[in-house]
Design an enzyme around this catalytic site. Structure first.
Site, short mmCIF file in Angstrom:
data_model
loop_
_atom_site.label_atom_id
_atom_site.label_comp_id
_atom_site.label_asym_id
_atom_site.label_seq_id
_atom_site.Cartn_x
_atom_site.Cartn_y
_atom_site.Cartn_z
CB CYS A 106 34.92 48.04 36.49
SG CYS A 106 36.37 46.96 36.50
CB CYS A 107 30.73 44.83 35.86
SG CYS A 107 31.19 44.33 37.54
CB CYS B 113 34.45 43.55 43.24
SG CYS B 113 34.90 45.06 42.36
CB CYS C 240 37.29 40.89 39.73
SG CYS C 240 36.80 40.57 38.02
CB CYS D 262 29.03 41.29 37.10
SG CYS D 262 28.50 39.84 36.16
#
Length: 357
Positions: A238-239, A322, A319, A345
Protein backbone atom coordinates in the site's frame (compact mmCIF):
# COMPACT_ATOMS: atom_id res chain seq x y z
CA UNK A 1 41.71 44.49 0.25
CA UNK A 2 43.21 46.46 3.15
CA UNK A 3 42.40 50.04 4.09
CA UNK A 4 45.55 51.91 5.09
CA UNK A 5 46.25 55.27 6.70
CA UNK A 6 48.70 57.61 4.87
CA UNK A 7 51.42 57.63 4.02
CA UNK A 8 52.05 54.18 2.55
CA UNK A 9 55.74 53.49 1.94
CA UNK A 10 56.81 52.40 -1.50
CA UNK A 11 57.48 53.72 -4.95
CA UNK A 12 54.81 56.27 -5.89
CA UNK A 13 53.77 56.97 -9.48
CA UNK A 14 50.87 58.98 -10.92
CA UNK A 15 48.41 56.94 -13.00
CA UNK A 16 49.35 59.17 -15.96
CA UNK A 17 52.76 57.45 -16.10
CA UNK A 18 53.23 55.51 -19.37
CA UNK A 19 52.83 51.75 -19.06
CA UNK A 20 56.40 50.92 -20.04
CA UNK A 21 57.75 53.21 -17.32
CA UNK A 22 55.40 51.69 -14.72
CA UNK A 23 56.48 48.18 -15.70
CA UNK A 24 60.15 49.13 -15.56
CA UNK A 25 59.70 50.66 -12.11
CA UNK A 26 57.65 47.70 -10.85
CA UNK A 27 60.35 45.31 -11.96
CA UNK A 28 62.65 46.47 -9.15
CA UNK A 29 59.98 47.30 -6.54
CA UNK A 30 58.18 45.15 -3.96
CA UNK A 31 55.54 47.82 -3.38
CA UNK A 32 53.97 50.29 -5.77
CA UNK A 33 51.56 53.15 -5.02
CA UNK A 34 49.53 54.44 -7.96
CA UNK A 35 48.21 57.96 -7.35
CA UNK A 36 44.87 58.85 -8.94
CA UNK A 37 44.62 62.52 -9.94
CA UNK A 38 40.86 62.44 -10.53
CA UNK A 39 37.96 60.19 -9.57
CA UNK A 40 37.02 59.64 -13.20
CA UNK A 41 40.53 58.62 -14.33
CA UNK A 42 40.42 54.95 -15.29
CA UNK A 43 44.08 54.62 -16.20
CA UNK A 44 44.99 53.34 -12.73
CA UNK A 45 42.59 50.40 -13.11
CA UNK A 46 44.13 49.55 -16.49
CA UNK A 47 47.68 49.76 -15.18
CA UNK A 48 46.83 47.49 -12.23
CA UNK A 49 45.12 44.90 -14.42
CA UNK A 50 48.00 44.78 -16.90
CA UNK A 51 50.61 44.45 -14.16
CA UNK A 52 48.72 41.52 -12.64
CA UNK A 53 48.08 39.87 -16.01
CA UNK A 54 51.81 40.07 -16.77
CA UNK A 55 52.70 38.38 -13.51
CA UNK A 56 53.75 41.16 -11.16
CA UNK A 57 53.08 39.97 -7.59
CA UNK A 58 54.19 42.92 -5.48
CA UNK A 59 51.93 45.00 -3.24
CA UNK A 60 49.79 47.43 -5.22
CA UNK A 61 48.19 50.40 -3.43
CA UNK A 62 45.68 52.95 -4.75
CA UNK A 63 46.05 56.52 -3.48
CA UNK A 64 44.73 59.99 -4.17
CA UNK A 65 41.27 60.63 -5.64
CA UNK A 66 39.45 57.31 -5.21
CA UNK A 67 35.96 56.76 -3.81
CA UNK A 68 34.39 54.02 -1.66
CA UNK A 69 32.07 53.30 -4.62
CA UNK A 70 35.16 52.15 -6.51
CA UNK A 71 36.34 49.75 -3.80
CA UNK A 72 35.24 46.56 -5.49
CA UNK A 73 36.57 47.66 -8.90
CA UNK A 74 39.94 48.47 -7.33
CA UNK A 75 40.09 45.06 -5.71
CA UNK A 76 39.08 43.24 -8.90
CA UNK A 77 41.66 45.19 -10.90
CA UNK A 78 44.42 43.88 -8.66
CA UNK A 79 44.90 46.46 -5.92
CA UNK A 80 45.80 45.07 -2.49
CA UNK A 81 45.07 48.20 -0.48
CA UNK A 82 43.79 51.77 -0.52
CA UNK A 83 45.59 54.68 1.11
CA UNK A 84 43.09 56.82 3.03
CA UNK A 85 43.54 60.26 4.58
CA UNK A 86 43.96 60.18 8.34
CA UNK A 87 40.59 60.18 10.06
CA UNK A 88 38.71 59.18 6.92
CA UNK A 89 35.84 56.84 7.83
CA UNK A 90 36.57 53.26 6.74
CA UNK A 91 32.90 52.26 7.07
CA UNK A 92 31.77 53.12 3.51
CA UNK A 93 34.74 51.27 2.05
CA UNK A 94 34.08 48.17 4.12
CA UNK A 95 30.36 48.18 3.27
CA UNK A 96 31.09 48.41 -0.45
CA UNK A 97 33.59 45.56 -0.27
CA UNK A 98 31.05 43.39 1.58
CA UNK A 99 28.03 44.33 -0.53
CA UNK A 100 28.62 41.79 -3.30
CA UNK A 101 30.05 38.28 -3.31
CA UNK A 102 29.24 37.29 -6.89
CA UNK A 103 31.23 38.25 -9.96
CA UNK A 104 30.14 37.67 -13.54
CA UNK A 105 33.43 38.25 -15.36
CA UNK A 106 36.99 37.09 -14.71
CA UNK A 107 39.41 39.81 -13.58
CA UNK A 108 42.80 40.24 -11.95
CA UNK A 109 41.64 39.03 -8.53
CA UNK A 110 40.85 35.43 -7.57
CA UNK A 111 37.05 35.75 -7.50
CA UNK A 112 35.47 32.86 -9.42
CA UNK A 113 32.81 34.13 -11.87
CA UNK A 114 29.26 32.88 -11.33
CA UNK A 115 29.17 30.94 -14.59
CA UNK A 116 32.29 29.02 -13.62
CA UNK A 117 30.86 28.32 -10.18
CA UNK A 118 27.66 26.98 -11.73
CA UNK A 119 29.61 24.78 -14.10
CA UNK A 120 31.73 23.46 -11.25
CA UNK A 121 28.68 22.73 -9.11
CA UNK A 122 26.98 20.97 -12.02
CA UNK A 123 29.94 18.59 -12.14
CA UNK A 124 29.60 17.71 -8.45
CA UNK A 125 28.00 14.37 -7.87
CA UNK A 126 25.56 14.15 -4.94
CA UNK A 127 28.10 12.45 -2.67
CA UNK A 128 30.64 15.22 -3.23
CA UNK A 129 28.03 17.92 -2.72
CA UNK A 130 26.74 16.26 0.45
CA UNK A 131 30.27 16.07 1.83
CA UNK A 132 30.96 19.72 1.05
CA UNK A 133 27.69 20.96 2.53
CA UNK A 134 28.20 18.78 5.60
CA UNK A 135 31.61 20.37 6.16
CA UNK A 136 30.23 23.88 5.65
CA UNK A 137 26.84 23.68 7.36
CA UNK A 138 26.39 20.23 8.88
CA UNK A 139 26.45 21.67 12.40
CA UNK A 140 24.64 24.90 11.55
CA UNK A 141 21.22 26.03 12.69
CA UNK A 142 18.34 24.83 10.46
CA UNK A 143 17.82 28.21 8.83
CA UNK A 144 21.50 28.35 7.87
CA UNK A 145 21.38 24.77 6.58
CA UNK A 146 18.60 25.80 4.20
CA UNK A 147 20.45 28.93 3.14
CA UNK A 148 23.57 26.91 2.37
CA UNK A 149 21.58 24.49 0.20
CA UNK A 150 19.69 27.23 -1.62
CA UNK A 151 22.98 29.01 -2.31
CA UNK A 152 24.29 26.15 -4.46
CA UNK A 153 24.04 27.47 -8.04
CA UNK A 154 21.64 25.57 -10.25
CA UNK A 155 20.58 23.06 -7.57
CA UNK A 156 16.92 22.17 -8.04
CA UNK A 157 15.38 21.70 -4.59
CA UNK A 158 11.94 20.64 -3.43
CA UNK A 159 10.58 19.96 0.05
CA UNK A 160 8.65 16.91 1.15
CA UNK A 161 5.95 17.42 3.76
CA UNK A 162 3.22 15.28 5.26
CA UNK A 163 1.61 18.38 6.82
CA UNK A 164 1.65 16.30 9.96
CA UNK A 165 2.20 16.92 13.65
CA UNK A 166 5.47 18.86 13.40
CA UNK A 167 5.39 19.93 9.76
CA UNK A 168 4.77 23.59 10.56
CA UNK A 169 8.29 24.14 11.91
CA UNK A 170 10.14 23.03 8.76
CA UNK A 171 7.64 24.76 6.47
CA UNK A 172 8.00 27.97 8.48
CA UNK A 173 11.77 27.88 7.97
CA UNK A 174 11.33 27.25 4.26
CA UNK A 175 8.79 30.07 3.96
CA UNK A 176 11.23 32.45 5.64
CA UNK A 177 14.03 31.39 3.30
CA UNK A 178 12.41 30.68 -0.07
CA UNK A 179 8.58 30.57 0.01
CA UNK A 180 8.31 29.55 -3.65
CA UNK A 181 10.09 26.24 -2.96
CA UNK A 182 8.03 23.38 -4.41
CA UNK A 183 6.47 21.44 -1.53
CA UNK A 184 5.46 17.87 -2.39
CA UNK A 185 2.47 16.49 -0.48
CA UNK A 186 1.71 12.80 -1.00
CA UNK A 187 -2.06 12.80 -1.43
CA UNK A 188 -2.61 9.11 -0.77
CA UNK A 189 -6.40 9.27 -0.66
CA UNK A 190 -6.22 7.91 2.89
CA UNK A 191 -5.47 11.04 4.90
CA UNK A 192 -7.42 12.27 7.91
CA UNK A 193 -9.79 15.06 6.97
CA UNK A 194 -8.03 17.17 9.61
CA UNK A 195 -4.74 16.79 7.71
CA UNK A 196 -6.28 18.10 4.49
CA UNK A 197 -7.77 21.07 6.32
CA UNK A 198 -4.46 21.70 8.08
CA UNK A 199 -2.60 21.68 4.76
CA UNK A 200 -4.78 24.50 3.48
CA UNK A 201 -4.50 26.47 6.73
CA UNK A 202 -0.72 26.17 6.94
CA UNK A 203 -0.18 26.92 3.27
CA UNK A 204 -2.12 30.18 3.53
CA UNK A 205 -0.66 31.17 6.88
CA UNK A 206 2.97 30.73 5.80
CA UNK A 207 2.54 32.08 2.28
CA UNK A 208 3.78 28.95 0.54
CA UNK A 209 3.21 29.46 -3.18
CA UNK A 210 3.97 26.07 -4.74
CA UNK A 211 2.40 23.20 -2.81
CA UNK A 212 2.01 20.23 -5.17
CA UNK A 213 -0.35 17.30 -4.60
CA UNK A 214 1.30 14.04 -5.59
CA UNK A 215 -1.20 11.25 -6.24
CA UNK A 216 -0.89 7.53 -7.03
CA UNK A 217 -1.07 6.42 -10.64
CA UNK A 218 -4.74 5.84 -11.44
CA UNK A 219 -4.08 2.67 -13.43
CA UNK A 220 -1.90 1.13 -10.74
CA UNK A 221 -4.44 2.01 -8.10
CA UNK A 222 -7.27 0.42 -10.07
CA UNK A 223 -5.24 -2.76 -10.60
CA UNK A 224 -3.69 -3.15 -7.16
CA UNK A 225 -6.17 -1.57 -4.78
CA UNK A 226 -9.59 -1.32 -6.43
CA UNK A 227 -11.40 -1.44 -3.06
CA UNK A 228 -9.00 0.92 -1.24
CA UNK A 229 -8.26 -1.70 1.37
CA UNK A 230 -4.81 -2.94 0.42
CA UNK A 231 -3.56 -1.64 3.76
CA UNK A 232 -5.44 -4.48 5.48
CA UNK A 233 -3.53 -7.27 3.75
CA UNK A 234 -0.18 -5.70 2.77
CA UNK A 235 0.85 -2.39 4.34
CA UNK A 236 4.17 -2.34 2.47
CA UNK A 237 2.46 -2.74 -0.91
CA UNK A 238 0.00 0.00 0.00
CA UNK A 239 2.82 2.42 0.89
CA UNK A 240 4.64 1.45 -2.27
CA UNK A 241 1.59 2.23 -4.39
CA UNK A 242 0.53 5.42 -2.65
CA UNK A 243 3.82 6.96 -1.52
CA UNK A 244 7.07 5.44 -2.78
CA UNK A 245 6.26 5.23 -6.49
CA UNK A 246 4.43 8.60 -6.71
CA UNK A 247 7.27 10.38 -4.90
CA UNK A 248 9.88 8.78 -7.16
CA UNK A 249 8.06 10.15 -10.20
CA UNK A 250 7.39 13.59 -8.68
CA UNK A 251 10.93 14.10 -7.39
CA UNK A 252 12.74 12.90 -10.53
CA UNK A 253 13.20 16.48 -11.74
CA UNK A 254 14.86 17.65 -8.54
CA UNK A 255 18.46 17.33 -7.36
CA UNK A 256 17.59 17.51 -3.67
CA UNK A 257 14.69 16.99 -1.27
CA UNK A 258 14.25 18.74 2.07
CA UNK A 259 12.65 16.58 4.76
CA UNK A 260 11.51 17.19 8.33
CA UNK A 261 13.01 14.05 9.87
CA UNK A 262 14.65 14.25 13.29
CA UNK A 263 16.89 11.86 15.19
CA UNK A 264 14.74 11.81 18.29
CA UNK A 265 11.63 10.58 16.49
CA UNK A 266 12.60 6.91 16.49
CA UNK A 267 15.49 4.55 17.09
CA UNK A 268 15.79 4.00 13.34
CA UNK A 269 16.62 7.69 12.85
CA UNK A 270 19.25 8.22 15.54
CA UNK A 271 22.12 8.26 13.03
CA UNK A 272 20.37 10.64 10.63
CA UNK A 273 22.72 13.10 8.90
CA UNK A 274 21.82 16.68 7.99
CA UNK A 275 23.01 16.04 4.44
CA UNK A 276 22.76 12.54 2.99
CA UNK A 277 22.41 10.87 -0.40
CA UNK A 278 19.59 8.47 -1.16
CA UNK A 279 19.33 6.81 -4.56
CA UNK A 280 21.58 9.40 -6.13
CA UNK A 281 19.57 12.32 -4.76
CA UNK A 282 20.65 14.74 -2.04
CA UNK A 283 18.43 14.70 1.05
CA UNK A 284 18.54 17.72 3.34
CA UNK A 285 17.36 17.24 6.92
CA UNK A 286 17.72 20.66 8.60
CA UNK A 287 15.99 19.57 11.81
CA UNK A 288 17.90 16.32 12.25
CA UNK A 289 19.66 17.47 15.42
CA UNK A 290 16.79 19.34 17.05
CA UNK A 291 15.08 17.92 20.13
CA UNK A 292 11.34 17.74 20.73
CA UNK A 293 11.74 20.69 23.10
CA UNK A 294 13.38 22.81 20.41
CA UNK A 295 10.62 21.97 17.95
CA UNK A 296 8.02 22.97 20.52
CA UNK A 297 9.86 26.16 21.47
CA UNK A 298 10.04 27.22 17.83
CA UNK A 299 6.37 26.49 17.25
CA UNK A 300 5.44 28.57 20.29
CA UNK A 301 7.79 31.43 19.49
CA UNK A 302 6.46 31.66 15.94
CA UNK A 303 2.83 31.07 17.00
CA UNK A 304 2.45 28.33 14.40
CA UNK A 305 -0.91 26.61 13.87
CA UNK A 306 -1.08 23.09 15.32
CA UNK A 307 -2.41 20.01 13.61
CA UNK A 308 -5.85 19.39 15.16
CA UNK A 309 -5.03 15.76 16.03
CA UNK A 310 -1.97 16.57 18.16
CA UNK A 311 -4.17 17.48 21.10
CA UNK A 312 -5.68 14.00 20.87
CA UNK A 313 -2.31 12.26 21.27
CA UNK A 314 -1.33 11.80 17.63
CA UNK A 315 2.36 12.76 17.57
CA UNK A 316 3.18 11.37 14.09
CA UNK A 317 0.39 11.54 11.57
CA UNK A 318 0.12 9.63 8.32
CA UNK A 319 -2.76 7.80 6.64
CA UNK A 320 -5.73 7.15 8.91
CA UNK A 321 -5.73 3.32 8.67
CA UNK A 322 -2.13 3.10 9.89
CA UNK A 323 -2.00 5.90 12.47
CA UNK A 324 -2.99 5.79 16.12
CA UNK A 325 -2.54 7.94 19.20
CA UNK A 326 0.70 7.55 21.17
CA UNK A 327 0.80 6.42 24.78
CA UNK A 328 2.70 8.57 27.26
CA UNK A 329 6.41 7.77 27.25
CA UNK A 330 6.44 6.20 23.79
CA UNK A 331 8.45 7.68 20.93
CA UNK A 332 6.63 9.89 18.48
CA UNK A 333 6.41 7.28 15.72
CA UNK A 334 5.18 4.39 17.83
CA UNK A 335 1.65 5.19 16.68
CA UNK A 336 2.52 4.41 13.06
CA UNK A 337 1.67 0.85 11.92
CA UNK A 338 1.04 -0.10 15.55
CA UNK A 339 1.13 -3.86 16.05
CA UNK A 340 2.86 -4.45 12.71
CA UNK A 341 6.55 -5.10 12.08
CA UNK A 342 6.93 -1.90 10.08
CA UNK A 343 8.51 1.45 11.02
CA UNK A 344 8.83 3.38 7.73
CA UNK A 345 6.65 3.82 4.68
CA UNK A 346 9.67 3.42 2.42
CA UNK A 347 10.23 6.89 1.00
CA UNK A 348 13.33 7.32 3.18
CA UNK A 349 14.72 3.82 2.75
CA UNK A 350 16.06 3.89 -0.82
CA UNK A 351 14.83 2.25 -3.98
CA UNK A 352 13.35 5.25 -5.76
CA UNK A 353 11.09 3.25 -8.05
CA UNK A 354 10.01 0.06 -6.33
CA UNK A 355 8.18 -2.44 -8.56
CA UNK A 356 4.41 -2.16 -8.33
CA UNK A 357 3.98 -5.83 -7.52
Amino acid sequence: MRLLEPTVPGLRLPVSTPLDEVEAAAGSADSLVLEFGAFRDGRGFSLASILRERGWTGRLVAAGHVLPDQARHLKRSGFDAVERPAGDDAGPWERMLAAFDVAYQPAADETVPAWRRRAAEARHDPETLAARLSAEAGEAEPLDVLRAAFAVPGLKIAALSSFGAEAAVLLDLIARTRPDTPVLFLETGQHFLQTLQYRRTLTERLGLTDVRLVVPDAGERADLDPKDDLWRSDADACCNLRKVRPLARASAGFDALITGRKRYQAGTRQALEVFEVLDGQLRINPLAGWSAEQIEDHAVARDLPRHPLVSQGYLSIGCWPCTSAVAEGQDARSGRWSGVDKTECGIHLGGRLVPAV
